[in-house]
Design a protein around this motif. Sequence first.
Motif, PDB file in Angstrom:
ATOM      1  N   TRP A 200      -3.556  -9.761  -0.616  1.00 43.37           N
ATOM      2  CA  TRP A 200      -3.099 -10.794   0.310  1.00 43.37           C
ATOM      3  C   TRP A 200      -2.365 -11.890  -0.436  1.00 43.37           C
ATOM      4  N   PHE A 201      -1.164 -12.215   0.061  1.00 43.34           N
ATOM      5  CA  PHE A 201      -0.342 -13.304  -0.459  1.00 43.34           C
ATOM      6  C   PHE A 201      -0.027 -14.266   0.686  1.00 43.34           C
ATOM      7  N   LEU A 202       0.345 -15.483   0.338  1.00 46.63           N
ATOM      8  CA  LEU A 202       0.828 -16.428   1.333  1.00 46.63           C
ATOM      9  C   LEU A 202       2.288 -16.120   1.639  1.00 46.63           C
ATOM     10  N   HIS A 203       2.606 -16.085   2.930  1.00 47.11           N
ATOM     11  CA  HIS A 203       3.992 -15.890   3.351  1.00 47.11           C
ATOM     12  C   HIS A 203       4.453 -17.163   4.049  1.00 47.11           C
ATOM     13  N   THR A 204       5.433 -17.849   3.454  1.00 50.97           N
ATOM     14  CA  THR A 204       6.010 -19.023   4.095  1.00 50.97           C
ATOM     15  C   THR A 204       7.429 -18.695   4.541  1.00 50.97           C
ATOM     16  N   ARG A 205       7.809 -19.256   5.671  1.00 51.64           N
ATOM     17  CA  ARG A 205       9.196 -19.156   6.149  1.00 51.64           C
ATOM     18  C   ARG A 205       9.678 -20.564   6.451  1.00 51.64           C
ATOM     19  N   ARG A 206      10.707 -20.974   5.746  1.00 54.57           N
ATOM     20  CA  ARG A 206      11.273 -22.303   5.960  1.00 54.57           C
ATOM     21  C   ARG A 206      12.718 -22.167   6.414  1.00 54.57           C
ATOM     22  N   VAL A 207      13.050 -22.826   7.516  1.00 50.68           N
ATOM     23  CA  VAL A 207      14.415 -22.881   8.024  1.00 50.68           C
ATOM     24  C   VAL A 207      14.898 -24.313   7.855  1.00 50.68           C
ATOM     25  N   SER A 208      16.020 -24.485   7.155  1.00 54.44           N
ATOM     26  CA  SER A 208      16.531 -25.815   6.839  1.00 54.44           C
ATOM     27  C   SER A 208      17.908 -26.027   7.446  1.00 54.44           C
ATOM     28  N   TYR A 209      18.158 -27.288   7.815  1.00 53.45           N
ATOM     29  CA  TYR A 209      19.425 -27.686   8.430  1.00 53.45           C
ATOM     30  C   TYR A 209      20.002 -28.885   7.686  1.00 53.45           C
ATOM     31  N   THR A 210      21.304 -29.099   7.866  1.00 53.10           N
ATOM     32  CA  THR A 210      21.987 -30.252   7.292  1.00 53.10           C
ATOM     33  C   THR A 210      21.747 -31.471   8.177  1.00 53.10           C
ATOM     34  N   PRO A 211      22.137 -32.676   7.722  1.00 53.99           N
ATOM     35  CA  PRO A 211      21.964 -33.864   8.568  1.00 53.99           C
ATOM     36  C   PRO A 211      22.639 -33.758   9.925  1.00 53.99           C
ATOM     37  N   ASP A 212      23.736 -32.984  10.026  1.00 48.35           N
ATOM     38  CA  ASP A 212      24.408 -32.820  11.321  1.00 48.35           C
ATOM     39  C   ASP A 212      23.971 -31.533  12.020  1.00 48.35           C
ATOM     40  N   ASN A 213      22.784 -31.034  11.647  1.00 52.81           N
ATOM     41  CA  ASN A 213      22.129 -29.916  12.343  1.00 52.81           C
ATOM     42  C   ASN A 213      22.833 -28.575  12.189  1.00 52.81           C
ATOM     43  N   ARG A 214      23.573 -28.376  11.116  1.00 47.50           N
ATOM     44  CA  ARG A 214      24.111 -27.046  10.827  1.00 47.50           C
ATOM     45  C   ARG A 214      23.057 -26.241  10.072  1.00 47.50           C
ATOM     46  N   PHE A 215      22.963 -24.954  10.398  1.00 42.13           N
ATOM     47  CA  PHE A 215      22.045 -24.076   9.676  1.00 42.13           C
ATOM     48  C   PHE A 215      22.469 -23.983   8.219  1.00 42.13           C
ATOM     49  N   ALA A 216      21.499 -24.143   7.302  1.00 42.76           N
ATOM     50  CA  ALA A 216      21.802 -24.092   5.878  1.00 42.76           C
ATOM     51  C   ALA A 216      21.093 -22.951   5.164  1.00 42.76           C
ATOM     52  N   GLU A 217      19.808 -22.709   5.521  1.00 43.39           N
ATOM     53  CA  GLU A 217      19.073 -21.692   4.770  1.00 43.39           C
ATOM     54  C   GLU A 217      17.806 -21.286   5.524  1.00 43.39           C
ATOM     55  N   GLN A 218      17.492 -20.004   5.460  1.00 41.23           N
ATOM     56  CA  GLN A 218      16.150 -19.519   5.782  1.00 41.23           C
ATOM     57  C   GLN A 218      15.614 -18.852   4.526  1.00 41.23           C
ATOM     58  N   VAL A 219      14.434 -19.283   4.079  1.00 39.27           N
ATOM     59  CA  VAL A 219      13.839 -18.679   2.898  1.00 39.27           C
ATOM     60  C   VAL A 219      12.439 -18.196   3.238  1.00 39.27           C
ATOM     61  N   ASP A 220      12.217 -16.912   2.982  1.00 38.50           N
ATOM     62  CA  ASP A 220      10.897 -16.297   3.119  1.00 38.50           C
ATOM     63  C   ASP A 220      10.329 -16.133   1.718  1.00 38.50           C
ATOM     64  N   SER A 221       9.148 -16.696   1.491  1.00 34.70           N
ATOM     65  CA  SER A 221       8.531 -16.644   0.169  1.00 34.70           C
ATOM     66  C   SER A 221       7.160 -15.993   0.259  1.00 34.70           C
ATOM     67  N   LEU A 222       6.902 -15.091  -0.661  1.00 32.13           N
ATOM     68  CA  LEU A 222       5.563 -14.546  -0.856  1.00 32.13           C
ATOM     69  C   LEU A 222       4.983 -15.233  -2.077  1.00 32.13           C
ATOM     70  N   LEU A 223       3.886 -15.989  -1.904  1.00 32.14           N
ATOM     71  CA  LEU A 223       3.343 -16.852  -2.944  1.00 32.14           C
ATOM     72  C   LEU A 223       1.932 -16.426  -3.313  1.00 32.14           C
ATOM     73  N   ASP A 224       1.675 -16.395  -4.602  1.00 32.59           N
ATOM     74  CA  ASP A 224       0.355 -16.029  -5.107  1.00 32.59           C
ATOM     75  C   ASP A 224      -0.657 -17.119  -4.718  1.00 32.59           C
ATOM     76  N   PRO A 225      -1.637 -16.813  -3.866  1.00 33.94           N
ATOM     77  CA  PRO A 225      -2.593 -17.839  -3.431  1.00 33.94           C
ATOM     78  C   PRO A 225      -3.516 -18.324  -4.541  1.00 33.94           C
ATOM     79  N   GLU A 226      -3.500 -17.656  -5.699  1.00 32.59           N
ATOM     80  CA  GLU A 226      -4.248 -18.172  -6.840  1.00 32.59           C
ATOM     81  C   GLU A 226      -3.631 -19.468  -7.371  1.00 32.59           C
TER      82      GLU A 226
END
Length: 239
Positions: A200-226
């Motif tokens: 089992w790993f941590l799965h984070t999904r972050r969606v980021s936008y610019t100040p004028d609300n343009r889509f900039a990035e979606q990043v899916d990360s699998l992180l070692d919970p240790e």
Amino acid sequence: MIRGVNLKHERIASILAREIRSGRVGHGDQLPGEVELARRFAVSRNTVRSALAVLSEDGLITTRTGKGSFVLFDGRPLDDRLGWSHALAQQGVETRVQMLRLAHEQDHELADRLGLDSPDVIVIQRLRVIVGGAAISIERSCIPALDELRDLPERGLDDNSITATLARAGLHLDHGEQRLRGRPLDPDEATLLDRPEGTWFLHTRRVSYTPDNRFAEQVDSLLDPEHFELSLNYTGPTT
């Protein structure tokens, strides 16, 4: 340093910067909320967000608007505004990154979910390893395939940093949403991370936008919970 004042949000940023530098807003004090600032300057909240982004970039405030979620490494907060490599290095954690995939793709699911005009994205998948230690994460980013980024698969990332690459294309990360869940590693992920399948790993999904609300990035990360955990804070923009 505050740049030349031309746009409305830059004029607001200049006024707030003078108030911060003059001591009218004390060190550590919280700025008024977006609604109050929008009312004061008779502008939209998007304009206020753009002004706060200018102050943040100039190092005058730290912006944590509304509910914020922040990744911790071994209990220490990571300021990932400049990218995880820098954030981990600030905590004395030296890592190396292996590029797994850098390609132009079409992601119709992403476009439909976020209401994007085009499914064209650049996919960046990387494995992060502690120098002299174990692999700690797999990160898969999707960024818009703008004209300034279409040759990214051929030329590579600027300074080996997604954040720097986005910034040079005019995409400054300002706000967004992050979600967290746990899930088991599939066979390919387990091989890359040198862990048993089903770990089992941590799965984070972050969606980021610019100040004028343009889509900039979606990043899916699998992180070692240790090593990684997620912290939730409830604060506003502060100096």
